[in-house]
Design a protein around this motif. Structure first.
Motif, PDB file in Angstrom:
ATOM      1  N   UNK A 196      26.100  43.516 -15.443  1.00  0.00           N
ATOM      2  CA  UNK A 196      27.447  43.258 -16.043  1.00  0.00           C
ATOM      3  C   UNK A 196      27.447  41.878 -16.921  1.00  0.00           C
ATOM      4  N   UNK A 197      26.882  40.903 -16.293  1.00  0.00           N
ATOM      5  CA  UNK A 197      26.949  39.545 -16.958  1.00  0.00           C
ATOM      6  C   UNK A 197      26.153  39.566 -18.189  1.00  0.00           C
ATOM      7  N   UNK A 198      24.765  40.319 -18.125  1.00  0.00           N
ATOM      8  CA  UNK A 198      23.933  40.244 -19.252  1.00  0.00           C
ATOM      9  C   UNK A 198      24.435  41.305 -20.478  1.00  0.00           C
ATOM     10  N   UNK A 221      35.441  38.444  -7.465  1.00  0.00           N
ATOM     11  CA  UNK A 221      36.301  38.444  -8.576  1.00  0.00           C
ATOM     12  C   UNK A 221      36.014  37.470  -9.592  1.00  0.00           C
ATOM     13  N   UNK A 222      35.398  36.174  -9.137  1.00  0.00           N
ATOM     14  CA  UNK A 222      34.884  35.253  -9.981  1.00  0.00           C
ATOM     15  C   UNK A 222      34.001  35.895 -11.219  1.00  0.00           C
ATOM     16  N   UNK A 223      33.117  36.664 -10.731  1.00  0.00           N
ATOM     17  CA  UNK A 223      31.971  37.265 -11.343  1.00  0.00           C
ATOM     18  C   UNK A 223      32.483  38.329 -12.350  1.00  0.00           C
ATOM     19  N   UNK A 224      33.434  39.161 -11.848  1.00  0.00           N
ATOM     20  CA  UNK A 224      34.054  40.149 -12.609  1.00  0.00           C
ATOM     21  C   UNK A 224      35.081  39.643 -13.825  1.00  0.00           C
ATOM     22  N   UNK A 225      35.803  38.561 -13.405  1.00  0.00           N
ATOM     23  CA  UNK A 225      36.510  37.708 -14.483  1.00  0.00           C
ATOM     24  C   UNK A 225      35.546  37.271 -15.508  1.00  0.00           C
ATOM     25  N   UNK A 244      27.442  52.526 -25.509  1.00  0.00           N
ATOM     26  CA  UNK A 244      26.724  52.196 -24.655  1.00  0.00           C
ATOM     27  C   UNK A 244      26.743  51.278 -23.854  1.00  0.00           C
ATOM     28  N   UNK A 245      27.033  50.144 -24.534  1.00  0.00           N
ATOM     29  CA  UNK A 245      27.207  48.764 -24.013  1.00  0.00           C
ATOM     30  C   UNK A 245      28.527  48.751 -23.033  1.00  0.00           C
ATOM     31  N   UNK A 246      29.319  49.231 -23.680  1.00  0.00           N
ATOM     32  CA  UNK A 246      30.892  49.496 -22.758  1.00  0.00           C
ATOM     33  C   UNK A 246      30.701  50.151 -21.448  1.00  0.00           C
ATOM     34  N   UNK A 247      30.153  51.497 -21.791  1.00  0.00           N
ATOM     35  CA  UNK A 247      29.936  52.202 -20.499  1.00  0.00           C
ATOM     36  C   UNK A 247      28.930  51.480 -19.440  1.00  0.00           C
ATOM     37  N   UNK A 248      28.088  50.791 -19.965  1.00  0.00           N
ATOM     38  CA  UNK A 248      27.160  50.085 -19.172  1.00  0.00           C
ATOM     39  C   UNK A 248      27.987  48.987 -18.307  1.00  0.00           C
ATOM     40  N   UNK A 249      28.814  48.285 -19.195  1.00  0.00           N
ATOM     41  CA  UNK A 249      29.460  47.019 -18.504  1.00  0.00           C
ATOM     42  C   UNK A 249      30.478  47.567 -17.422  1.00  0.00           C
ATOM     43  N   UNK A 250      31.007  48.734 -17.992  1.00  0.00           N
ATOM     44  CA  UNK A 250      32.078  49.310 -16.898  1.00  0.00           C
ATOM     45  C   UNK A 250      31.528  49.783 -15.682  1.00  0.00           C
ATOM     46  N   UNK A 251      30.220  50.437 -15.820  1.00  0.00           N
ATOM     47  CA  UNK A 251      29.757  50.939 -14.687  1.00  0.00           C
ATOM     48  C   UNK A 251      29.036  49.790 -13.646  1.00  0.00           C
ATOM     49  N   UNK A 252      28.545  48.710 -14.504  1.00  0.00           N
ATOM     50  CA  UNK A 252      28.166  47.330 -13.597  1.00  0.00           C
ATOM     51  C   UNK A 252      29.415  46.831 -12.790  1.00  0.00           C
ATOM     52  N   UNK A 253      30.357  46.746 -13.387  1.00  0.00           N
ATOM     53  CA  UNK A 253      31.794  46.325 -12.939  1.00  0.00           C
ATOM     54  C   UNK A 253      32.252  47.179 -11.547  1.00  0.00           C
TER      55      UNK A 253
END
Length: 181
Positions: free
Chosen positions: A32-34, A66-70, A90-99
């Motif tokens: 998610x961070x990357x 919560x800190x990491x998610x924010x 793809x980046x949007x779905x990857x970030x959402x999946x990671x969250x």
């Protein structure tokens, strides 16, 4: 000091299932961070991401999740709004999946003691449920991305209301399914 010594002793007795779940939390936080980070970051920033991603894996019941998610959401917004990066699907779905995996995995890891003996069915059910939620979300997102432009919706408010209604319906369905005997 006694709590720290107790935690170190518990880490020495960790079993496979809690370690696996905490590993999923760590990988999801890193991903998610990357994925949300702006392009061209230094290696020090990447090292900071690894350190930040380790926090929810070590303490999943605390505020670190919560800190990491924010941080992920903040970096995504900064990259797309301040740096004007074009977000790909793809980046949007990857970030959402990671969250989602970060949140779901941290919730499971928070209730599993380090030395818990966990039946494999528990992990299989959790993994299956997480994959089903991610698949349904991905299909719904792709459907909405491809169908909404064909409807000639010009007002963003209408699209927002439709999206919120779909999310509310999915949450209601999942809640109802979760309460079945």
């Amino acid at each position: 000091m006694k709590q720290l010594i107790q935690q170190v002793r518990e880490l020495g007795r960790i079993t496979g299932a809690p370690l696996l779940v905490r590993g999923v939390v760590f990988v999801a936080a890193c991903a998610g961070l990357l994925l949300a980070a702006p392009a061209g970051l230094s290696s020090r920033a990447l090292l900071g991401f690894v350190a930040l991603a380790a926090l929810p894996a070590v303490a999943p019941g605390g505020v670190s999740v919560i800190v990491v998610m924010l941080a992920v959401v903040g970096m995504w917004l900064a990259d797309t709004m301040l740096f004007l990066a074009q977000p790909s699907l793809g980046r949007l779905l990857g970030t959402a999946a990671a969250l989602y995996l970060l949140h779901s995995g941290a919730a499971l890891a928070a209730v599993l003691p380090y030395d818990a003996i966990v039946d494999h069915q528990v992990l299989m059910r959790w993994g299956t449920r997480a994959l089903l939620v991610l698949a349904a979300t991905g299909v719904l997102t792709l459907l909405l991305v491809n169908v909404l432009p064909g409807l000639y919706i010009t007002t963003p408010t209408v699209a927002l209301v439709v999206g919120l209604a779909v999310v509310a319906a999915v949450v209601a369905l999942l809640t109802r399914l979760g309460r079945r005997p």
